[in-house]
Design a protein around this motif. Structure first.
Motif, PDB file in Angstrom:
ATOM      1  N   GLY A  81       0.821  -1.209   0.000  1.00 22.22           N
ATOM      2  CA  GLY A  81       0.000   0.000   0.000  1.00 22.22           C
ATOM      3  C   GLY A  81       0.854   1.258   0.000  1.00 22.22           C
ATOM      4  O   GLY A  81       0.569   2.221  -0.708  1.00 22.22           O
ATOM      5  N   ARG A  82       1.930   1.205   0.818  1.00 17.30           N
ATOM      6  CA  ARG A  82       2.817   2.368   0.835  1.00 17.30           C
ATOM      7  C   ARG A  82       3.516   2.547  -0.505  1.00 17.30           C
ATOM      8  O   ARG A  82       3.704   3.684  -0.966  1.00 17.30           O
ATOM      9  N   SER A  83       3.923   1.458  -1.117  1.00 17.06           N
ATOM     10  CA  SER A  83       4.583   1.554  -2.416  1.00 17.06           C
ATOM     11  C   SER A  83       3.644   2.152  -3.456  1.00 17.06           C
ATOM     12  O   SER A  83       4.033   3.003  -4.257  1.00 17.06           O
ATOM     13  N   ARG A  84       2.377   1.681  -3.433  1.00 21.01           N
ATOM     14  CA  ARG A  84       1.407   2.246  -4.373  1.00 21.01           C
ATOM     15  C   ARG A  84       1.180   3.729  -4.102  1.00 21.01           C
ATOM     16  O   ARG A  84       1.053   4.526  -5.032  1.00 21.01           O
ATOM     17  N   GLY A  85       1.128   4.086  -2.794  1.00 20.99           N
ATOM     18  CA  GLY A  85       0.941   5.494  -2.456  1.00 20.99           C
ATOM     19  C   GLY A  85       2.106   6.344  -2.921  1.00 20.99           C
ATOM     20  O   GLY A  85       1.921   7.428  -3.460  1.00 20.99           O
ATOM     21  N   ARG A  86       3.340   5.826  -2.706  1.00 20.43           N
ATOM     22  CA  ARG A  86       4.505   6.575  -3.175  1.00 20.43           C
ATOM     23  C   ARG A  86       4.523   6.683  -4.694  1.00 20.43           C
ATOM     24  O   ARG A  86       4.897   7.721  -5.251  1.00 20.43           O
ATOM     25  N   ALA A  87       4.127   5.612  -5.356  1.00 21.74           N
ATOM     26  CA  ALA A  87       4.103   5.639  -6.816  1.00 21.74           C
ATOM     27  C   ALA A  87       3.085   6.676  -7.312  1.00 21.74           C
ATOM     28  O   ALA A  87       3.356   7.429  -8.254  1.00 21.74           O
ATOM     29  N   ARG A  88       1.902   6.698  -6.662  1.00 19.71           N
ATOM     30  CA  ARG A  88       0.893   7.690  -7.061  1.00 19.71           C
ATOM     31  C   ARG A  88       1.396   9.113  -6.810  1.00 19.71           C
ATOM     32  O   ARG A  88       1.170  10.017  -7.613  1.00 19.71           O
ATOM     33  N   THR A  89       2.082   9.298  -5.661  1.00 24.44           N
ATOM     34  CA  THR A  89       2.614  10.632  -5.355  1.00 24.44           C
ATOM     35  C   THR A  89       3.652  11.048  -6.377  1.00 24.44           C
ATOM     36  O   THR A  89       3.654  12.191  -6.855  1.00 24.44           O
ATOM     37  N   ARG A  90       4.566  10.106  -6.711  1.00 28.68           N
ATOM     38  CA  ARG A  90       5.578  10.420  -7.713  1.00 28.68           C
ATOM     39  C   ARG A  90       4.945  10.747  -9.054  1.00 28.68           C
ATOM     40  O   ARG A  90       5.358  11.681  -9.751  1.00 28.68           O
ATOM     41  N   THR A  91       3.933   9.977  -9.415  1.00 33.01           N
ATOM     42  CA  THR A  91       3.258  10.220 -10.688  1.00 33.01           C
ATOM     43  C   THR A  91       2.604  11.603 -10.695  1.00 33.01           C
ATOM     44  O   THR A  91       2.707  12.341 -11.685  1.00 33.01           O
ATOM     45  N   ALA A  92       1.927  11.938  -9.590  1.00 32.87           N
ATOM     46  CA  ALA A  92       1.271  13.249  -9.513  1.00 32.87           C
ATOM     47  C   ALA A  92       2.296  14.377  -9.571  1.00 32.87           C
ATOM     48  O   ALA A  92       2.088  15.393 -10.250  1.00 32.87           O
ATOM     49  N   LEU A  93       3.427  14.200  -8.854  1.00 30.34           N
ATOM     50  CA  LEU A  93       4.467  15.225  -8.880  1.00 30.34           C
ATOM     51  C   LEU A  93       5.068  15.365 -10.268  1.00 30.34           C
ATOM     52  O   LEU A  93       5.332  16.475 -10.743  1.00 30.34           O
ATOM     53  N   ASP A  94       5.311  14.222 -10.916  1.00 26.52           N
ATOM     54  CA  ASP A  94       5.863  14.266 -12.272  1.00 26.52           C
ATOM     55  C   ASP A  94       4.910  14.968 -13.233  1.00 26.52           C
ATOM     56  O   ASP A  94       5.329  15.767 -14.078  1.00 26.52           O
ATOM     57  N   GLN A  99       3.457  19.623 -16.380  1.00 27.88           N
ATOM     58  CA  GLN A  99       2.488  20.657 -16.726  1.00 27.88           C
ATOM     59  C   GLN A  99       3.079  22.050 -16.484  1.00 27.88           C
ATOM     60  O   GLN A  99       2.907  22.963 -17.293  1.00 27.88           O
ATOM     61  N   GLY A 100       3.795  22.205 -15.338  1.00 26.73           N
ATOM     62  CA  GLY A 100       4.422  23.491 -15.055  1.00 26.73           C
ATOM     63  C   GLY A 100       5.459  23.856 -16.100  1.00 26.73           C
ATOM     64  O   GLY A 100       5.547  25.016 -16.520  1.00 26.73           O
ATOM     65  N   ALA A 101       6.261  22.857 -16.522  1.00 28.46           N
ATOM     66  CA  ALA A 101       7.270  23.123 -17.551  1.00 28.46           C
ATOM     67  C   ALA A 101       6.617  23.507 -18.879  1.00 28.46           C
ATOM     68  O   ALA A 101       7.085  24.410 -19.580  1.00 28.46           O
ATOM     69  N   ALA A 102       5.515  22.823 -19.215  1.00 30.04           N
ATOM     70  CA  ALA A 102       4.815  23.153 -20.466  1.00 30.04           C
ATOM     71  C   ALA A 102       4.237  24.567 -20.416  1.00 30.04           C
ATOM     72  O   ALA A 102       4.335  25.327 -21.394  1.00 30.04           O
ATOM     73  N   GLU A 103       3.651  24.939 -19.266  1.00 31.54           N
ATOM     74  CA  GLU A 103       3.108  26.287 -19.136  1.00 31.54           C
ATOM     75  C   GLU A 103       4.222  27.333 -19.211  1.00 31.54           C
ATOM     76  O   GLU A 103       4.043  28.405 -19.805  1.00 31.54           O
TER      77      GLU A 103
END
Length: 324
Positions: A81-94, A99-103
């Motif tokens: 569960g923690r691994s999935r949570g970290r993966a989701r967090t990394r994905t969201a941050l990426d 998006q910030g770089a594109a803007e």
């Protein structure tokens, strides 16, 4: 009176150590809970006799195996569960970073396009006038055009330099009386544009308490206020211009409202971009840097700037600065 300890030998001919029995009780879980319950009952009843609980070794091993399996499965599930949570967090941050770089790239491209436009027009006028004068088609009246366009380029370069310096120059903070700053800014504008100066009115809310002085860079804050007042004067040919000062929720609030031409709705999202100018403002001289400077100055002071406008009705600019 305490009863004598039970001397009956264990099944394998010797008594297991007391610590091992306690460990087995913990591993088995249920026997430990049973022992705790029995002990609590006996202690409450005043019975201090010692009690031993013997468990067959195969049962202990089985119970321990089940318990350890449950613990292992729980740890694996928690880790997954923690691994999935970290993966989701990394994905969201990426995704946010992408998006910030594109803007940022889009904003940079828009800035370059606007800069090209702002530079091209005066340069084209200067070159055309100069060529005409060299060919004898123009006379002495051509050079004022060159001077005007060169001055326009000078203003643009100066404003861009100011904007670049804002991000790096240290703030020279001092105690600033905002009411005095606004009064002086209005008084300085009056000789430059008497009609606009006559239409400007300053109102300050002093009840239940006055707006206290703030710690700010006086020169930069004056530049921001001058830009906002100058825009109100340039884009409202008639009608009142209200300058309001009040304290609200730990912030000093400055509002400048006019009844001028306003800004088209399609231009509102980019009014604070560098070199951005509304479609209905092309006939008014300016570099399009003013509101960008205001936003940068307020940001450096920990404040914010907001703008509301309706084409044909007017514009209201709100500056918010922290009091502490």
């Amino acid at each position: 009176m305490n009863a004598a300890p039970d001397s009956t030998p264990a099944r394998d001919g010797h008594r297991p150590p007391q610590g091992r029995r306690a460990l087995w009780g913990v591993l088995c879980g249920a026997p430990a809970m049973l022992g705790a319950a029995v002990g609590a009952v006996l202690f409450t009843a005043g019975n201090t006799h010692q009690v031993q609980v013997r468990i067959a070794l195969p049962a202990v091993v089985l119970c321990a195996g089940i318990l350890l399996s449950i613990i292992a499965l729980g740890i694996l599930a928690l880790s997954a569960g923690r691994s999935r949570g970290r993966a989701r967090t990394r994905t969201a941050l990426d995704e946010a970073a992408a998006q910030g770089a594109a803007e940022e790239r889009q904003n940079h491209a828009r800035f370059l396009a606007r800069l090209d436009h702002e530079l091209k027009n005066p340069l084209t006028a200067i070159l055309a006038t100069s060529a005409a004068a060299q060919n004898g088609a123009g006379g002495a009246e051509a050079w004022p055009i060159v001077d005007a366009q060169a001055a326009r380029l000078g203003v643009l370069v100066r404003d861009l330099r100011k904007l670049a310096d804002l991000e790096s120059r240290p703030l020279e903070r001092e105690s600033v009386d905002l009411e005095q700053l606004l009064a002086e800014a209005i008084a300085a504008l009056a000789p430059q544009d008497p009609a606009a100066g006559a239409r400007m009115a300053l109102s300050v809310t002093r009840v239940p308490w006055p707006v206290p002085p703030i710690s700010a860079d006086l020169d930069l804050l004056s530049l921001a206020v001058d830009n906002v007042l100058g825009n109100a004067a340039k884009y409202s040919a008639s009608g009142p211009i209200e300058v309001r000062l009040r304290e609200e929720a730990g912030q000093a609030v400055i509002e400048v409202a006019d009844t001028g031409r306003g800004i088209p709705e399609t231009d509102l999202p980019r009014v604070f971009d560098e070199l951005a100018r509304a479609q209905n403002a092309r006939d008014v001289a300016g570099s399009g840097i003013g509101l960008s400077l205001v936003a940068a100055i307020l940001r450096r002071h920990g404040g914010t700037v907001a703008l509301r406008s309706a084409e044909g009705s007017g514009t209201e600019v709100t500056l918010r600065l922290p009091l502490r």
